[in-house]
Enzyme design. Structure first.
Site, short mmCIF file in Angstrom:
data_model
loop_
_atom_site.label_atom_id
_atom_site.label_comp_id
_atom_site.label_asym_id
_atom_site.label_seq_id
_atom_site.Cartn_x
_atom_site.Cartn_y
_atom_site.Cartn_z
N TYR A 23 0.66 -1.14 -0.10
CA TYR A 23 0.16 0.44 -0.10
C TYR A 23 1.00 1.12 -0.32
O TYR A 23 1.69 1.26 0.59
CB TYR A 23 -0.69 -0.48 1.77
N GLU A 39 -0.94 4.80 -0.21
CA GLU A 39 -1.33 5.79 -0.06
C GLU A 39 -0.45 7.52 -0.20
O GLU A 39 0.17 7.47 0.63
CB GLU A 39 -2.95 6.28 0.38
N ASP A 60 -7.57 12.91 -25.12
CA ASP A 60 -7.29 11.77 -24.06
C ASP A 60 -6.95 10.96 -25.71
O ASP A 60 -7.54 10.60 -26.53
CB ASP A 60 -8.53 11.38 -24.31
N THR A 100 -3.96 5.97 -21.97
CA THR A 100 -3.60 5.08 -21.38
C THR A 100 -2.78 4.15 -21.66
O THR A 100 -1.91 4.91 -22.33
CB THR A 100 -5.02 2.99 -22.15
N LYS A 146 -2.14 0.08 -24.66
CA LYS A 146 -3.04 0.20 -26.23
C LYS A 146 -0.91 0.13 -27.21
O LYS A 146 -0.49 -0.29 -27.19
CB LYS A 146 -3.73 1.52 -26.79
N ARG A 153 -2.10 -2.51 -18.44
CA ARG A 153 -2.72 -2.07 -18.36
C ARG A 153 -2.98 -1.05 -17.15
O ARG A 153 -2.90 -1.12 -16.01
CB ARG A 153 -4.02 -3.20 -17.69
N1 DSN Z 1 -12.42 0.51 -25.01
C1 DSN Z 1 -11.20 0.39 -26.05
C2 DSN Z 1 -11.11 0.62 -27.14
O1 DSN Z 1 -11.37 -0.94 -27.44
O2 DSN Z 1 -10.95 1.43 -28.14
C3 DSN Z 1 -11.55 2.33 -25.53
O3 DSN Z 1 -11.31 2.60 -24.22
#
Ligand code: DSN
Length: 421
Positions: free
Chosen positions: A49, A51, A195, A221, A224, A230
């Protein structure tokens, strides 16, 4: 050993690893990080932990997690050239929520890209927190060109006076003009959130222009095109650093997931290497070659092609719907997702489009010369010549095994042998 203590979960993990090994993954938001990133996710940092922030924690024993988080921040700053980075968000939606908390009041108007035109649910969908606690307005793409109409964005912005404009998309295959968005935001006194979840790997390597000089806040994120674990991060200008940190913790999150932050640090270091630049270049070239090969086989692509890692196939001139196509392709081992087209006459459950992207196949080793054959595999499946399609897929999965040399993953018992197709 997990296989003795919990054979059910072990069995499911093994079957999932076979599935990933034996299918061609064309969902543009999925990828396969390095074995090192995966192994760090199951490191002892999951026990801790922490925080707070490095040097200011609410728990003892944080000396090593502090170093981990500082390294992750340093590497992310270097990768994107940002003033300030918060590496704690658990997901892209939570990163966006932290930005909302940092700069909006409940009920404030916000303007984002419509979900059915390529936007994301956290950009103001009525059933998402962003659309429940704020007053959402949406811009759309031009139905004929498939492109963002910046004049329309400005027109809506002038009318609704949003406090925040959100740019960035989940299903948009062309370059996003961050400078144009920033000038609209400035004109109406709005803050700008970019984003860039889908394209952050391309931005880090120069294959898409960067929003860093223009946007007040940037979220992405990390799993990707960035090919990490993740999770998510927020980049911002120095003037918002305190507000963003406070919004992430204690605003929308409690304890950060230190194992994920360690894995993010590993992924950022990988992304700083020249090999990652070549990888991103191949992602983009594979994507445009695959789109062109499909056009050559008679398919229409929204906006006529792609500048990035994904594109949307327009099936309105075909007999199959998006849902039919997703199901048919899954049966031969090609995984895509149905997707609405701009102005789609069908519902989001059925759709007239499918979304395809190349991050995962490029991680596997696919090169541009493979794209015509991959397009044929897609085409054969869609016209019912399943056997021909399967032959090509089998050839590719044997040519490009997933994690072929990973001792770590073999030790876990995953990806260690090929199952019959
Ligand atoms: N769900 C994702 C996508 O497939 O593009 C975006 O967060």
């Amino acid at each position: 050993m997990l296989k003795d203590t919990d054979p059910q979960i072990h069995n499911l993990i093994t079957r999932e690893s076979y599935r990933q090994q034996n299918e061609i993954m064309l969902i543009p938001s999925e990828n396969t990080p390095s074995p090192e990133v995966i192994s760090v996710l199951s490191s002892v940092f999951t026990n801790k932990y922490a925080e707070g922030y490095p040097g200011k924690r609410y728990y003892g024993g944080c000396q090593f997690v502090d170093e981990v988080e500082n390294l992750a921040i340093l590497r992310a700053k270097k990768l994107f050239g940002a003033d300030h980075v918060n590496v704690q968000p658990h997901s892209g939606v939570q990163a966006n929520e932290a930005v909302f908390l940092a700069c909006l009041q409940p009920g404030d108007p916000i303007l984002g890209m419509g979900l059915y035109h390529g936007g994301h649910l956290s950009h103001g969908l009525k059933v998402n927190l962003s659309g429940i606690y704020f007053k959402p307005y949406a811009y759309q793409v031009d139905i004929n060109t498939g492109l963002i109409d910046y004049n329309q964005v400005e027109e809506i912005a002038l009318k609704v006076k949003p406090k925040l404009i959100i740019c960035g998309a989940s299903a948009y295959s062309r370059i996003i003009d961050f400078k144009a968005f920033a000038s609209i935001a400035q004109k109406v006194g709005a803050k700008l959130l970019a984003d860039v979840a889908h394209i952050s790997g391309l931005i880090a390597t120069g294959f898409h222009p960067s929003p860093v000089p223009y946007a007040d806040f940037i979220t992405t994120t990390t799993h990707k095109t960035l090919r990490g674990p993740r999770g998510a991060i927020i980049l911002c200008k120095e003037e918002y650093a305190k507000a963003i940190d406070k919004a992430v913790f204690p605003g929308v999150q409690g304890g950060p997931h230190m194992h994920t932050i360690a894995a993010k640090a590993v992924a950022f270091e990988e992304a700083l290497q020249p090999e990652f630049k070549s990888y991103c270049q191949n992602v983009v070239v594979n994507s445009s070659h695959l789109a062109q090969a499909l056009i050559g086989l008679g398919y229409s692509i929204v906006s006529g092609g792609t500048d990035n890692h994904l594109f949307i196939v327009d099936l309105r001139n075909q007999t199959l719907t998006g849902k039919d196509s997703e199901d048919i392709l899954a049966k031969v081992g090609i995984i895509v997702n149905k997707n609405t087209l701009p102005g789609d006459p069908r519902s989001p459950q059925i759709t007239s489009g499918i979304r395809m992207g190349t991050p995962a196949i490029t991680s596997r080793g696919f090169v541009p010369g493979d794209m015509p054959q991959l397009a044929e595999a897609i085409h054969f499946a869609l016209i019912g010549e399943t056997f021909k399609s399967q032959e090509i897929i089998e050839y590719f999965i044997r040519k490009y095994p997933l994690y072929p040399h990973s001792k770590t993953l073999r030790e876990f018992g995953y990806f260690h042998e090929m199952s019959p197709v």
